[in-house]
Design an enzyme around this catalytic site. Structure first.
Site, PDB file in Angstrom:
ATOM      1  N   HIS A   1     -11.260  12.885   0.444  1.00 26.47           N
ATOM      2  CA  HIS A   1     -11.441  11.537   0.979  1.00 26.47           C
ATOM      3  C   HIS A   1     -11.417  11.466   2.501  1.00 26.47           C
ATOM      4  O   HIS A   1     -12.207  10.746   3.095  1.00 26.47           O
ATOM      5  CB  HIS A   1     -10.312  10.662   0.410  1.00 26.47           C
ATOM      6  CG  HIS A   1     -10.384   9.226   0.799  1.00 26.47           C
ATOM      7  ND1 HIS A   1     -11.488   8.447   0.522  1.00 26.47           N
ATOM      8  CD2 HIS A   1      -9.500   8.404   1.422  1.00 26.47           C
ATOM      9  CE1 HIS A   1     -11.265   7.211   0.962  1.00 26.47           C
ATOM     10  NE2 HIS A   1     -10.087   7.159   1.532  1.00 26.47           N
TER      11      HIS A   1
ATOM     12  N   PHE B   1       0.843  -1.190   0.000  1.00 23.85           N
ATOM     13  CA  PHE B   1       0.000   0.000   0.000  1.00 23.85           C
ATOM     14  C   PHE B   1       0.879   1.242   0.000  1.00 23.85           C
ATOM     15  O   PHE B   1       2.049   1.182   0.395  1.00 23.85           O
ATOM     16  CB  PHE B   1      -0.910  -0.001   1.233  1.00 23.85           C
ATOM     17  CG  PHE B   1      -2.368   0.116   0.893  1.00 23.85           C
ATOM     18  CD1 PHE B   1      -3.072  -0.996   0.439  1.00 23.85           C
ATOM     19  CD2 PHE B   1      -3.043   1.326   1.025  1.00 23.85           C
ATOM     20  CE1 PHE B   1      -4.419  -0.894   0.119  1.00 23.85           C
ATOM     21  CE2 PHE B   1      -4.388   1.431   0.707  1.00 23.85           C
ATOM     22  CZ  PHE B   1      -5.081   0.322   0.259  1.00 23.85           C
TER      23      PHE B   1
ATOM     24  N   ARG C   1      -0.296   9.433  -0.485  1.00 28.84           N
ATOM     25  CA  ARG C   1      -1.413   9.967  -1.270  1.00 28.84           C
ATOM     26  C   ARG C   1      -1.265  11.439  -1.629  1.00 28.84           C
ATOM     27  O   ARG C   1      -1.649  11.854  -2.718  1.00 28.84           O
ATOM     28  CB  ARG C   1      -2.722   9.746  -0.506  1.00 28.84           C
ATOM     29  CG  ARG C   1      -3.124   8.289  -0.501  1.00 28.84           C
ATOM     30  CD  ARG C   1      -4.370   8.050   0.300  1.00 28.84           C
ATOM     31  NE  ARG C   1      -4.704   6.631   0.267  1.00 28.84           N
ATOM     32  CZ  ARG C   1      -5.642   6.070   1.013  1.00 28.84           C
ATOM     33  NH1 ARG C   1      -6.344   6.792   1.850  1.00 28.84           N
ATOM     34  NH2 ARG C   1      -5.887   4.776   0.916  1.00 28.84           N
TER      35      ARG C   1
ATOM     36  N   ARG D   1      -2.482  11.280   5.858  1.00 29.94           N
ATOM     37  CA  ARG D   1      -2.639   9.917   6.357  1.00 29.94           C
ATOM     38  C   ARG D   1      -2.172   8.897   5.320  1.00 29.94           C
ATOM     39  O   ARG D   1      -2.380   9.087   4.123  1.00 29.94           O
ATOM     40  CB  ARG D   1      -4.106   9.649   6.695  1.00 29.94           C
ATOM     41  CG  ARG D   1      -4.388   8.217   7.096  1.00 29.94           C
ATOM     42  CD  ARG D   1      -5.826   8.006   7.518  1.00 29.94           C
ATOM     43  NE  ARG D   1      -6.806   8.095   6.456  1.00 29.94           N
ATOM     44  CZ  ARG D   1      -7.012   7.148   5.531  1.00 29.94           C
ATOM     45  NH1 ARG D   1      -6.303   6.040   5.517  1.00 29.94           N
ATOM     46  NH2 ARG D   1      -7.952   7.318   4.612  1.00 29.94           N
TER      47      ARG D   1
ATOM     48  N   HIS E   1      -7.823  11.718  -2.201  1.00 32.12           N
ATOM     49  CA  HIS E   1      -7.426  10.376  -2.622  1.00 32.12           C
ATOM     50  C   HIS E   1      -7.126  10.426  -4.115  1.00 32.12           C
ATOM     51  O   HIS E   1      -7.900  10.989  -4.881  1.00 32.12           O
ATOM     52  CB  HIS E   1      -8.555   9.387  -2.330  1.00 32.12           C
ATOM     53  CG  HIS E   1      -8.129   7.952  -2.429  1.00 32.12           C
ATOM     54  ND1 HIS E   1      -7.786   7.357  -3.630  1.00 32.12           N
ATOM     55  CD2 HIS E   1      -7.952   7.010  -1.477  1.00 32.12           C
ATOM     56  CE1 HIS E   1      -7.432   6.101  -3.397  1.00 32.12           C
ATOM     57  NE2 HIS E   1      -7.526   5.867  -2.097  1.00 32.12           N
TER      58      HIS E   1
ATOM     59  N   LEU F   1     -14.899   5.950  -4.770  1.00 27.20           N
ATOM     60  CA  LEU F   1     -13.523   5.540  -4.477  1.00 27.20           C
ATOM     61  C   LEU F   1     -13.089   4.287  -5.254  1.00 27.20           C
ATOM     62  O   LEU F   1     -13.826   3.331  -5.374  1.00 27.20           O
ATOM     63  CB  LEU F   1     -13.411   5.250  -2.977  1.00 27.20           C
ATOM     64  CG  LEU F   1     -12.085   4.685  -2.468  1.00 27.20           C
ATOM     65  CD1 LEU F   1     -10.982   5.719  -2.550  1.00 27.20           C
ATOM     66  CD2 LEU F   1     -12.227   4.195  -1.029  1.00 27.20           C
TER      67      LEU F   1
ATOM     68  N   GLU G   1      -6.583   2.203  -3.310  1.00 22.78           N
ATOM     69  CA  GLU G   1      -5.149   2.210  -3.556  1.00 22.78           C
ATOM     70  C   GLU G   1      -4.638   0.770  -3.702  1.00 22.78           C
ATOM     71  O   GLU G   1      -3.565   0.524  -4.249  1.00 22.78           O
ATOM     72  CB  GLU G   1      -4.490   2.878  -2.345  1.00 22.78           C
ATOM     73  CG  GLU G   1      -3.062   3.240  -2.480  1.00 22.78           C
ATOM     74  CD  GLU G   1      -2.662   4.164  -1.312  1.00 22.78           C
ATOM     75  OE1 GLU G   1      -3.120   5.313  -1.290  1.00 22.78           O
ATOM     76  OE2 GLU G   1      -1.913   3.714  -0.436  1.00 22.78           O
TER      77      GLU G   1
ATOM     78  N   GLN H   1      -7.268  15.019   3.029  1.00 26.16           N
ATOM     79  CA  GLN H   1      -6.649  14.127   2.049  1.00 26.16           C
ATOM     80  C   GLN H   1      -7.486  14.042   0.780  1.00 26.16           C
ATOM     81  O   GLN H   1      -8.685  13.773   0.830  1.00 26.16           O
ATOM     82  CB  GLN H   1      -6.525  12.728   2.650  1.00 26.16           C
ATOM     83  CG  GLN H   1      -5.957  11.727   1.660  1.00 26.16           C
ATOM     84  CD  GLN H   1      -5.374  10.532   2.377  1.00 26.16           C
ATOM     85  OE1 GLN H   1      -6.078   9.601   2.732  1.00 26.16           O
ATOM     86  NE2 GLN H   1      -4.084  10.574   2.625  1.00 26.16           N
TER      87      GLN H   1
END
Lengths: 594, 231
Positions: free
Chosen positions: A353, A119, A286, A398, A242, A252, A255, A240
């Site tokens: 996000h 990730f 991100r 994050r 995304h 969404l 990731e 954030q």
């Protein structure tokens, strides 16, 4: 008119991951708990999390919580409090194992252990190369987790108040928190939930932006209630974006697609992330990836007839991997992107996000505010966990998978803190006179408003203003104008009017109340963003880019500090970042490359 | 585009009625939920549940042109006009498109929807082979939208006695889990003339499930286990 009162040991507002995890702790301790939720628990937004929960189980190769901690702090652009980050990363493996014991249907390796995928921003050996740390259930990890936690609460006999919307926090003159007022949506009746300890687990407010991966219910109710009750909001400038929301729809795309080997391409078919992040490439954090994508689009290298999106290619993974590891993505791409991702790339754009900021807490979930010279003075009886809380684990950005880790770890830890507090303070403090008066007045105002503002129009104005003035790239003049605009919109929001006057399931009333909460968050965001004169994590200011003295645009000398926004006077204050972990060595700020 | 929506507000209506809407949609309105939100921006009295708008939270189940489905993943372009919308059938209406789901969740809770394993938990995860884990696919993905149970005549007739397809799918999700130790207890819990055996394989549940799940198949497997156990 007096409002009816019910007494509980503990009240939990919100039944997403952190609320349910805390409720479980409280129920298992034999306490009388009420969990309030606007929606049936399994409809909470945790359900939409896809790619996984981060924990250094080391099932796929060597890993350690120290590496996870390093990645999280680097990801946070050094704004994360290192005690909270250590606490989360160190506790993550046991939190995930516990969830497995609860029945979570994780994917498995041949040897029967939990499968973990790579990730963004997660690395081995302090940034050397990508590591497989994301524990997942296909691309439906949040759904599997939320249902498992709800099921466990059914077993524990937790008492739920479903389709109840909390309206306001109740505090006495000393500032102790005594519970909430709440509205039963089905009947339109209001009640006071009188508690010894109160937890906000109300999630984020991603609906302040026009383009958002968030559900309609993500309206920052906890933040609105806290702000109205004099609690500051921390680091609200950090949102954030995304990298991969479906272009046009906002839905969404995990990731995990890139974790499994998917790549981002511009209109020339170039894998541009190699230029921006030579080591981690498409798996950089991100903020970095979203900024790179926005730069490609800005410079005319976006794909599509209007050159306004990026292509997420995954067909080279083959239908077998896609159907096994990413079945939900295939469904979403077909429904919302009109593409079969086993054959063609998915059009994606950076989309709002996650809210890194929130109600200030420590790593125990206890709410902390400045008082009498102590910047972290406890608010007795008040707790916050999950996306609505700011411990601060995520700082300025994050990492993917850390939201689910956060809600498990902080949900449990805040539940434990509440149990301790109730043991030591096992009486209900007296409610102030007319404790429901403030909320009742708000409802009456809304019901009787004439010639007021339209909820839909004010909401649109807010969302468009946030999107245009406070997005991926931020400009000083736009931020300044944004502050004026959002303050004007906040004025309009004081006279919202609804046509629906029914007491029964009045969704127009709910939406108006939600907008009042969103507006608090939007103002906090714009004001905090305008004031922060540096680039850090998700907050990118065009006038503060990489130059001598500003590492990646960061100004550690002046801005290595948390923002605190107070509704009263629309003013700001700051507090230092905690660079001292609990047991590990401090990780000193340095340049951030992936 | 024309919509005919069943309306009922117990605060002022004696009984449900149909209201017609003729609205101008925008190019960005792709799903039925987008259209409903546009209607609601004009008439804020229309009440419906909705949240994730991507088919994972299960809030906006309703009866669309005679068939149960989720508004948020139903494409407008695939709907016949006028679009007729009603609340999920068989459950009491609270208001407009919002039904009282108490009975539905009561049945779900009745099947003990949680893992039962009385061994002391190990230090690490309980191991499960990929093959055993595969048994849960098609079962754990249920979103509790109630499209299936409210499309089932057996559930309409006996909502208090028949568990219904959603609850039974989850019952089998735990029976099929290699980590669960309560198979017999779970089968005992379903062994009566109504709870399981009111399923007459009408298959409406399979037809309407917005997640493409097959409760009927799961129910068949429970029935088979019940029979084998009796031999």
């Amino acid at each position: 008119m007096t409002t009816p009162v019910r007494k509980f040991d503990a009240v939990v507002v919100g039944a997403g991951g952190s609320g349910l995890r805390a409720a479980l702790q409280l129920s298992n301790a034999g306490l009388k708990v009420a969990v309030l939720s606007k929606v049936f628990p399994t409809r909470s937004h945790t359900v939409a999390a896809q790619g996984g929960v981060g924990a250094s189980l080391g099932n796929m190769g060597e890993d350690s919580w120290q590496w996870h901690m390093y990645d999280t702090i680097k990801g946070s652009d050094w704004l994360g409090d290192q005690d909270a980050v250590e606490f989360m990363c160190r506790t993550a493996p046991e939190a995930v194992i516990e969830l497995e014991h609860f029945g979570m249907p994780f994917d498995r390796n041949e040897n029967g252990t939990i499968y973990q995928r790579p990730f963004g921003g997660h690395s081995s050996n302090f940034g050397e190369k990508p590591v497989q740390r994301s524990c997942c259930a296909a691309d439906r990890t949040g759904h599997a987790m939320l249902h498992t936690l709800y099921q466990r609460n059914v077993f524990a006999n937790t008492q739920f108040y479903v389709e109840w919307m909390a309206l306001d926090l109740i505090r006495d003159v000393e500032g102790n928190v005594l519970g909430v007022t709440a509205l039963e949506m089905e009947t339109g009746e209001m009640m006071i939930f009188h508690a010894k300890a109160t937890l906000f687990a109300t999630g984020g407010a991603g609906r302040i932006y026009a383009s958002s991966t968030n559900a309609f219910i993500n309206t920052g109710d906890g933040l609105g209630m806290a702000a109205r009750a004099g609690i500051p909001l921390e680091d609200m400038e950090f949102w954030q974006f995304h990298p991969t929301g479906v272009a046009g729809a906002g839905v969404l795309i995990t990731e995990g697609v890139r974790g499994e080997g998917g790549i981002l391409l511009n209109k020339d078919g170039e894998r541009f992330m190699e230029r921006y992040a030579p080591t981690m490439k498409d798996l950089a954090s991100r903020d970095i990836v979203s900024r790179a994508m926005a730069t490609e689009i800005k410079d005319g290298r976006g794909a599509g007839p209007n050159n306004d999106y990026i292509l997420l290619k995954l067909d080279h993974l083959g239908p077998e991997v896609i159907n096994k590891r990413l079945p939900g993505i295939r469904e979403i791409a077909l429904k919302f992107g009109n593409v079969d991702c086993t054959k063609e790339p998915i059009p994606v754009v950076p989309t709002c996000h996650y809210q890194m900021g929130g109600i200030p807490t420590n790593y125990k979930g206890e709410v902390v505010v400045p008082k009498g010279g102590n910047v972290n003075s406890l608010v007795p009886g008040f707790y916050a966990a999950g996306e609505c809380g700011c411990a601060s684990i995520h700082g300025a950005n994050r990492l993917g998978t850390n939201s689910l880790t956060d809600l498990l770890v902080m949900g449990k830890s805040s539940g434990d803190s509440m149990i301790r507090f109730i043991k030591e303070n096992n009486t209900h403090l007296d409610l102030p006179k007319d404790a429901g008066g403030y909320s009742a007045a708000r409802l009456t105002r809304l019901n009787t408003q004439k010639n007021g503002e339209n909820v839909h129009e004010v909401g649109n104005a807010m969302r468009q203003t946030m999107q245009a003035h406070c997005g991926v790239f931020r400009f000083p003049d736009m931020l300044e104008k944004g502050v004026t605009k959002i303050n004007e919109i906040a004025e309009r929001a004081k006279s919202l009017e609804i046509k629906d006057k029914s007491k029964v399931f009045n969704t127009a009333r709910i939406e108006a109340l939600e907008l009042e909460n969103l507006i608090e968050v939007a103002v906090a965001t714009m004001v905090s963003a305008e004031a922060r004169k540096e680039t850090r994590g998700a907050h990118d200011r065009a006038d503060c880019h990489d130059r001598p003295g500003f590492v990646n645009g960061r100004d550690d000398e002046n801005w290595l500090k948390h923002t605190l926004w107070f509704k009263d006077g629309n003013r700001l204050d700051y507090k230092p970042v905690n660079l001292t972990p609990l047991t590990a060595e401090s990780i000193a700020p340095k340049a951030r490359t992936y | 585009m024309k919509f005919i929506i069943e309306r009922f507000d117990p605060d002022q209506d004696q009984k449900p009625y149909f209201k017609e809407y003729d609205i101008q949609l925008e190019p960005s309105d792709r799903m039925l939920l987008d259209a409903l939100i546009r209607i609601k921006s004009i008439d804020d009295t229309l009440a419906l549940r909705r949240s994730c708008r991507e088919g994972i939270c299960g809030s906006d189940a309703m009866n669309i042109n005679g068939k149960n489905g989720l508004a948020c993943i139903t494409k407008i372009s695939e709907l016949k006009e006028p679009v007729k919308l009603r609340p999920l059938p068989g459950l009491p209406i609270i208001r407009d498109l919002i039904v009282d789901m108490t009975q539905f969740f009561k049945q779900y809770n009745s099947i003990k929807p949680y893992l039962i394993n009385n061994d002391p938990p190990p230090q690490t995860e309980r191991l499960q082979s990929p093959e055993d884990r595969l048994q849960l696919d098609g079962l754990y993905e249920c979103i509790l939208c109630a499209c299936c149970s409210t499309a089932c005549p057996s559930f309409w007739w006996n909502p208090d006695k028949f568990v219904g397809p959603a609850g039974l799918l989850t019952a089998y999700r735990f029976i099929a889990d290699s980590r669960d130790q309560a198979v017999n207890e779970r089968l005992d819990n379903l062994e009566d003339p109504y709870r399981l055996f009111r399923c007459h394989t009408i298959m409406n549940c399979v037809d309407v499930c917005p997640k493409g799940l097959n409760p009927s198949l799961a129910i068949g497997k429970i029935k088979e286990m019940m029979v084998r156990r009796g031999v």
